[in-house]
Design a protein around this motif. Structure first.
Motif, PDB file in Angstrom:
ATOM      1  N   GLY A  65      -0.997   2.282   9.820  1.00  0.00           N
ATOM      2  CA  GLY A  65      -0.655   3.226  10.884  1.00  0.00           C
ATOM      3  C   GLY A  65      -1.965   3.724  11.476  1.00  0.00           C
ATOM      4  N   LEU A  66      -1.903   4.854  12.187  1.00  0.00           N
ATOM      5  CA  LEU A  66      -3.119   5.363  12.833  1.00  0.00           C
ATOM      6  C   LEU A  66      -4.185   5.735  11.801  1.00  0.00           C
ATOM      7  N   THR A  67      -3.776   6.339  10.663  1.00  0.00           N
ATOM      8  CA  THR A  67      -4.769   6.734   9.656  1.00  0.00           C
ATOM      9  C   THR A  67      -5.452   5.501   9.059  1.00  0.00           C
ATOM     10  N   GLY A  68      -4.637   4.523   8.640  1.00  0.00           N
ATOM     11  CA  GLY A  68      -5.183   3.352   7.947  1.00  0.00           C
ATOM     12  C   GLY A  68      -6.100   2.543   8.847  1.00  0.00           C
ATOM     13  N   LEU A  79      -3.672  -3.466   3.617  1.00  0.00           N
ATOM     14  CA  LEU A  79      -2.412  -4.024   3.118  1.00  0.00           C
ATOM     15  C   LEU A  79      -1.265  -3.201   3.692  1.00  0.00           C
ATOM     16  N   GLU A  80      -0.367  -3.863   4.418  1.00  0.00           N
ATOM     17  CA  GLU A  80       0.708  -3.156   5.124  1.00  0.00           C
ATOM     18  C   GLU A  80       2.073  -3.713   4.689  1.00  0.00           C
ATOM     19  N   ALA A  81       2.974  -2.795   4.307  1.00  0.00           N
ATOM     20  CA  ALA A  81       4.297  -3.215   3.818  1.00  0.00           C
ATOM     21  C   ALA A  81       5.123  -3.907   4.899  1.00  0.00           C
ATOM     22  N   GLY A  82       5.031  -3.418   6.133  1.00  0.00           N
ATOM     23  CA  GLY A  82       5.768  -4.039   7.246  1.00  0.00           C
ATOM     24  C   GLY A  82       4.772  -4.730   8.167  1.00  0.00           C
ATOM     25  N   GLY A  98       5.467   2.188  10.658  1.00  0.00           N
ATOM     26  CA  GLY A  98       5.756   3.536  10.149  1.00  0.00           C
ATOM     27  C   GLY A  98       5.911   4.552  11.262  1.00  0.00           C
ATOM     28  N   THR A  99       5.519   5.776  10.982  1.00  0.00           N
ATOM     29  CA  THR A  99       5.759   6.882  11.916  1.00  0.00           C
ATOM     30  C   THR A  99       4.971   6.720  13.216  1.00  0.00           C
ATOM     31  N   THR A 100       3.770   6.132  13.153  1.00  0.00           N
ATOM     32  CA  THR A 100       2.967   6.037  14.383  1.00  0.00           C
ATOM     33  C   THR A 100       3.717   5.275  15.482  1.00  0.00           C
ATOM     34  N   GLY A 101       4.436   4.217  15.091  1.00  0.00           N
ATOM     35  CA  GLY A 101       5.161   3.418  16.081  1.00  0.00           C
ATOM     36  C   GLY A 101       6.410   4.105  16.612  1.00  0.00           C
ATOM     37  N   ARG A 102       6.701   5.318  16.132  1.00  0.00           N
ATOM     38  CA  ARG A 102       7.899   6.057  16.557  1.00  0.00           C
ATOM     39  C   ARG A 102       7.540   7.467  17.008  1.00  0.00           C
ATOM     40  N   SER A 103       6.229   7.695  17.129  1.00  0.00           N
ATOM     41  CA  SER A 103       5.743   9.031  17.469  1.00  0.00           C
ATOM     42  C   SER A 103       5.987   9.359  18.942  1.00  0.00           C
ATOM     43  N   THR A 104       5.998  10.646  19.272  1.00  0.00           N
ATOM     44  CA  THR A 104       6.018  11.039  20.680  1.00  0.00           C
ATOM     45  C   THR A 104       4.615  10.879  21.272  1.00  0.00           C
ATOM     46  N   ALA A 105       3.621  10.835  20.372  1.00  0.00           N
ATOM     47  CA  ALA A 105       2.234  10.499  20.742  1.00  0.00           C
ATOM     48  C   ALA A 105       1.609  11.400  21.804  1.00  0.00           C
ATOM     49  N   LYS A 106       1.832  12.710  21.654  1.00  0.00           N
ATOM     50  CA  LYS A 106       1.066  13.681  22.438  1.00  0.00           C
ATOM     51  C   LYS A 106      -0.222  13.914  21.649  1.00  0.00           C
ATOM     52  N   ILE A 107      -1.341  13.873  22.324  1.00  0.00           N
ATOM     53  CA  ILE A 107      -2.628  14.077  21.638  1.00  0.00           C
ATOM     54  C   ILE A 107      -3.128  15.445  22.081  1.00  0.00           C
ATOM     55  N   ARG A 145       3.743  -5.137   0.394  1.00  0.00           N
ATOM     56  CA  ARG A 145       3.850  -3.770  -0.119  1.00  0.00           C
ATOM     57  C   ARG A 145       3.017  -3.622  -1.388  1.00  0.00           C
ATOM     58  N   VAL A 146       2.212  -2.581  -1.443  1.00  0.00           N
ATOM     59  CA  VAL A 146       1.462  -2.279  -2.665  1.00  0.00           C
ATOM     60  C   VAL A 146       2.401  -1.524  -3.589  1.00  0.00           C
ATOM     61  N   THR A 147       2.562  -2.019  -4.811  1.00  0.00           N
ATOM     62  CA  THR A 147       3.510  -1.370  -5.726  1.00  0.00           C
ATOM     63  C   THR A 147       2.795  -0.548  -6.801  1.00  0.00           C
ATOM     64  N   GLN A 182      10.130  10.175  10.828  1.00  0.00           N
ATOM     65  CA  GLN A 182       9.874  11.310   9.930  1.00  0.00           C
ATOM     66  C   GLN A 182       8.389  11.520   9.678  1.00  0.00           C
ATOM     67  N   ASP A 183       8.079  12.781   9.381  1.00  0.00           N
ATOM     68  CA  ASP A 183       6.720  13.162   9.017  1.00  0.00           C
ATOM     69  C   ASP A 183       6.837  14.224   7.918  1.00  0.00           C
ATOM     70  N   TYR A 184       5.715  14.636   7.364  1.00  0.00           N
ATOM     71  CA  TYR A 184       5.747  15.484   6.168  1.00  0.00           C
ATOM     72  C   TYR A 184       5.032  16.807   6.415  1.00  0.00           C
ATOM     73  N   SER A 208       2.403  17.281   9.613  1.00  0.00           N
ATOM     74  CA  SER A 208       3.393  18.169  10.238  1.00  0.00           C
ATOM     75  C   SER A 208       3.736  17.780  11.673  1.00  0.00           C
ATOM     76  N   LYS A 209       3.926  16.497  11.917  1.00  0.00           N
ATOM     77  CA  LYS A 209       4.265  15.957  13.242  1.00  0.00           C
ATOM     78  C   LYS A 209       3.138  16.112  14.258  1.00  0.00           C
ATOM     79  N   TRP A 210       1.905  16.294  13.769  1.00  0.00           N
ATOM     80  CA  TRP A 210       0.748  16.338  14.680  1.00  0.00           C
ATOM     81  C   TRP A 210      -0.327  15.378  14.187  1.00  0.00           C
ATOM     82  N   GLY A 211       0.103  14.133  13.916  1.00  0.00           N
ATOM     83  CA  GLY A 211      -0.810  13.162  13.314  1.00  0.00           C
ATOM     84  C   GLY A 211      -1.714  12.441  14.284  1.00  0.00           C
ATOM     85  N   MET A 212      -1.486  12.544  15.607  1.00  0.00           N
ATOM     86  CA  MET A 212      -2.359  11.772  16.497  1.00  0.00           C
ATOM     87  C   MET A 212      -3.795  12.291  16.378  1.00  0.00           C
ATOM     88  N   THR A 213      -3.969  13.580  16.475  1.00  0.00           N
ATOM     89  CA  THR A 213      -5.314  14.133  16.271  1.00  0.00           C
ATOM     90  C   THR A 213      -5.657  14.188  14.782  1.00  0.00           C
TER      91      THR A 213
HETATM   92  C1  FAD Z   1       9.596  12.407  15.678  1.00  0.00           C
HETATM   93  C2  FAD Z   1       8.114  12.532  15.554  1.00  0.00           C
HETATM   94  C3  FAD Z   1       7.352  12.801  16.683  1.00  0.00           C
HETATM   95  C4  FAD Z   1       5.969  12.928  16.559  1.00  0.00           C
HETATM   96  N1  FAD Z   1       5.252  13.229  17.675  1.00  0.00           N
HETATM   97  C5  FAD Z   1       3.932  13.452  17.564  1.00  0.00           C
HETATM   98  C6  FAD Z   1       3.164  13.848  18.687  1.00  0.00           C
HETATM   99  O1  FAD Z   1       3.679  13.974  19.800  1.00  0.00           O
HETATM  100  N2  FAD Z   1       1.841  14.068  18.513  1.00  0.00           N
HETATM  101  C7  FAD Z   1       1.246  13.952  17.299  1.00  0.00           C
HETATM  102  O2  FAD Z   1       0.049  14.233  17.170  1.00  0.00           O
HETATM  103  N3  FAD Z   1       1.941  13.552  16.203  1.00  0.00           N
HETATM  104  C8  FAD Z   1       3.261  13.300  16.315  1.00  0.00           C
HETATM  105  N4  FAD Z   1       3.967  12.917  15.224  1.00  0.00           N
HETATM  106  C9  FAD Z   1       3.273  12.689  13.953  1.00  0.00           C
HETATM  107  C10 FAD Z   1       2.484  11.381  13.922  1.00  0.00           C
HETATM  108  O3  FAD Z   1       3.172  10.364  14.615  1.00  0.00           O
HETATM  109  C11 FAD Z   1       2.252  10.961  12.462  1.00  0.00           C
HETATM  110  O4  FAD Z   1       1.733  12.062  11.751  1.00  0.00           O
HETATM  111  C12 FAD Z   1       1.261   9.816  12.355  1.00  0.00           C
HETATM  112  O5  FAD Z   1       1.692   8.754  13.171  1.00  0.00           O
HETATM  113  C13 FAD Z   1       1.124   9.366  10.906  1.00  0.00           C
HETATM  114  O6  FAD Z   1       0.268   8.251  10.890  1.00  0.00           O
HETATM  115  P1  FAD Z   1      -0.067   7.534   9.527  1.00  0.00           P
HETATM  116  O7  FAD Z   1      -0.917   6.366   9.844  1.00  0.00           O
HETATM  117  O8  FAD Z   1      -0.620   8.510   8.558  1.00  0.00           O
HETATM  118  O9  FAD Z   1       1.353   7.083   8.944  1.00  0.00           O
HETATM  119  P2  FAD Z   1       2.282   5.875   9.404  1.00  0.00           P
HETATM  120  O10 FAD Z   1       2.182   5.586  10.844  1.00  0.00           O
HETATM  121  O11 FAD Z   1       3.635   6.176   8.852  1.00  0.00           O
HETATM  122  O12 FAD Z   1       1.670   4.627   8.657  1.00  0.00           O
HETATM  123  C14 FAD Z   1       1.817   4.420   7.261  1.00  0.00           C
HETATM  124  C15 FAD Z   1       1.965   2.923   7.032  1.00  0.00           C
HETATM  125  O13 FAD Z   1       1.955   2.691   5.629  1.00  0.00           O
HETATM  126  C16 FAD Z   1       2.844   1.635   5.347  1.00  0.00           C
HETATM  127  N5  FAD Z   1       3.213   1.723   3.929  1.00  0.00           N
HETATM  128  C17 FAD Z   1       3.975   2.665   3.319  1.00  0.00           C
HETATM  129  N6  FAD Z   1       4.067   2.423   1.989  1.00  0.00           N
HETATM  130  C18 FAD Z   1       3.336   1.300   1.771  1.00  0.00           C
HETATM  131  C19 FAD Z   1       3.034   0.553   0.592  1.00  0.00           C
HETATM  132  N7  FAD Z   1       3.517   0.919  -0.616  1.00  0.00           N
HETATM  133  N8  FAD Z   1       2.257  -0.563   0.713  1.00  0.00           N
HETATM  134  C20 FAD Z   1       1.762  -0.942   1.941  1.00  0.00           C
HETATM  135  N9  FAD Z   1       2.022  -0.248   3.077  1.00  0.00           N
HETATM  136  C21 FAD Z   1       2.791   0.853   2.995  1.00  0.00           C
HETATM  137  C22 FAD Z   1       4.012   1.879   6.292  1.00  0.00           C
HETATM  138  O14 FAD Z   1       4.767   0.709   6.506  1.00  0.00           O
HETATM  139  C23 FAD Z   1       3.294   2.369   7.550  1.00  0.00           C
HETATM  140  O15 FAD Z   1       3.033   1.325   8.470  1.00  0.00           O
HETATM  141  C24 FAD Z   1       5.342  12.773  15.306  1.00  0.00           C
HETATM  142  C25 FAD Z   1       6.120  12.497  14.179  1.00  0.00           C
HETATM  143  C26 FAD Z   1       7.485  12.389  14.288  1.00  0.00           C
HETATM  144  C27 FAD Z   1       8.297  12.126  13.070  1.00  0.00           C
END
Ligand code: FAD
Ligand code: FES
Length: 472
Positions: A35-38, A55-58, A63-72, A198-200, A324-326, A352-357
């Protein structure tokens, strides 16, 4: 079934997934999750000459990045005042500084790699009286932390509001265009990406061993960037609440909103536009709830549809999805060692749904930790600090809620004889919660720490690493 987000539909995978049936090797750093962090962390480390595998499970953006509203944005609903309720003003200032760094880094990256971004104001607004108080407090905290936020009494929205806080010149993006550019840039710096893997397990030290179905990868350092960490050590799953919410996209005759809006009172409503060909789409988000909660998920989505059509009657729906986000108990994101003194396994999350920054800021913290740099604002992201103590009351409460949820789930399942259903065990393979059926997405969702499984029991997301057991 997984509802496909606008971004995922816009960018169907055309290149083949990078898989490896016979995985092995030794790397300086293994990153779990693309996702964006990795991907940002992998790129920063590879630029500094480290050998990196992701290493990416999908697939990228699964994950959440591909479903974000993506406001920065540095203005994030009522996040700053929420943090200020639990922490000193210096912590709020560090948090804001981290958001500025994350935004600046992303802005530069997008310009340099020709990822389209739009400059928009961010607006936190109020529907009702209580909301107005929250927004006025947000303005106060934002200005104190150095943000040039202003009060706006008359918002150009097709419904009544009680005004809001406006922060000029924030950004919005298509998150998959961003991830695509990061993937290409990381590959150009030698990062090896392995998808559908997937890393187990993450075990041992010097080197750390990562187990996958395709083999074991060894690495001197590991970054777990799975949003909710999939490693049990550190107990991060017990420090955060999994929150799910809904997104809708609509074709509108003209650009429907001029800024990125978020209501601070409930039910929450998030609005932005996105250019689409010659026209524009309106994105509407909200109606969130805890993952696996006893709610009618289809109804939640329907309510959001009704609300949108009431205010934009000419809008035509193109996409509906959920994500979903945490939310961490101490309200701050984290990035750092999984355990005190364990600097070979690092974790990040709790945005907390603010992961872009925050994902970018966390990546800067993690790469600083591994390469020897330090940002003064990194204090706001520490995994083990006095902030943990500040949040202990809420952590105990969360764990109390989790314990109650666990008991309730088991009692309900035993009483109705439904521990097994449709040939599947309803016992979550993470830590034994009872999963609930999510009608809108046709999935089994665990209310404890947010693991989700598809109709056939395969893991979709969350900390679980293996699917629901089949029962005869
Ligand atoms: C509805 C919604 C709207 C949002 N809108 C905004 C917004 O407008 N602005 C903003 O700043 N933030 C927003 N966010 C939050 C933001 O999108 C997330 O915080 C951010 O995308 C998280 O990025 P990530 O890379 O940490 O996680 P992810 O994008 O979830 O990436 C984690 C990756 O890890 C992989 N993975 C999981 N387990 C394993 C495993 N065991 N082995 C290998 N791979 C694994 C997953 O498949 C996934 O691809 C929103 C969140 C939600 C839920
Ligand atoms: S997600 Fe932890 S028990 Fe289900």
């Amino acid at each position: 079934m997984t509802l496909t987000s606008l971004w995922q539909d816009r960018h169907p995978r055309t290149r083949p997934a990078t898989t490896d049936a016979d995985l092995g090797g030794h790397y300086d750093v293994a990153v779990v999750g693309a996702g964006l962090t990795g991907l940002t962390t992998a790129l920063l480390l590879a630029r500094a000459g480290r050998s990196v595998v992701v290493l990416e499970a999908g697939t990228v953006g699964f994950g959440t990045t591909g479903r974000s509203t993506a406001k920065i944005s540095c203005l994030q609903g009522s996040r700053l005042s929420t943090i200020s309720h639990k922490h000193a003003s210096s912590v709020v200032e560090h948090y804001v500084e981290a958001q500025r760094e994350g935004l600046a880094w992303l802005g530069r990256f997008c310009v340099e790699h020709e990822v389209p971004i739009q400059r928009r104001d961010a607006v936190s607004y109020a529907h009702g009286e209580q909301g107005e108080q929250t927004v006025r407090r947000e303005l106060e905290v934002a200005r104190k932390a150095g943000l040039p936020a202003v009060w706006d009494e008359e918002l150009p929205l097709p419904f009544a509001t009680r005004g809001g806080v406006r922060l000029p010149d924030q950004l919005q993006v298509d998150p998959l265009e961003l991830l695509d550019a990061l993937t290409l840039e990381a590959a150009a710096h030698g990062v090896r990406l392995v998808e559908h893997t997937r890393v187990t397990k993450v075990r041992g030290s010097d080197p750390v061993r990562l187990t996958t179905a395709a083999g074991v990868v060894q690495a001197d350092k590991v970054v777990v960037a799975t949003n909710m960490p999939m490693v049990d050590r550190g107990g991060f799953f017990a420090r955060m609440k999994p929150q799910r919410s809904y997104g809708l996209a609509y074709r509108t005759p003209t650009q429907a909103v001029d800024a990125m809006y978020l209501s601070v009172d409930q039910p929450s409503r998030s609005l932005r536009d996105t250019p689409d060909g010659d026209g524009s789409l309106l994105l509407v988000g909200g109606n969130g709830h805890k993952v696996g909660a006893r709610v009618d998920t289809s109804q939640r989505l329907e309510e959001l549809r009704q609300w949108t059509l009431e205010h934009w009657p000419e809008a035509v729906e193109t996409h509906a999805w959920s994500a979903q986000d945490y939310e961490p108990h101490h309200e701050l994101p984290f990035a750092g060692p999984v355990l005190p003194g364990r600097s070979d396994v690092l974790v990040a999350g709790g945005y907390s749904k603010w992961g872009m920054t925050n994902a970018v800021a966390a990546s800067l913290v993690l790469s600083g930790e591994l390469l020897g740099g330090h940002m003064p604002w990194a204090e706001a992201f520490r995994t083990w600090s006095r902030h943990e103590v500040t949040g202990l009351g809420t952590a105990a409460l969360l764990n109390g809620e989790v314990g109650l949820e666990m008991t309730r789930g088991w009692v309900e399942a035993a009483a109705t004889g439904s521990v097994r259903q449709d040939g599947l065990s309803r016992v979550c393979t993470h830590l034994g919660g009872i999963v609930r059926w999510n009608d809108a997405e046709r999935s089994w969702d665990c209310p404890l720490h947010g693991s989700r499984f598809d109709e056939g029991g395969e893991v979709l997301e969350g900390p679980a690493v293996c699917g629901l057991r089949r029962s005869s």
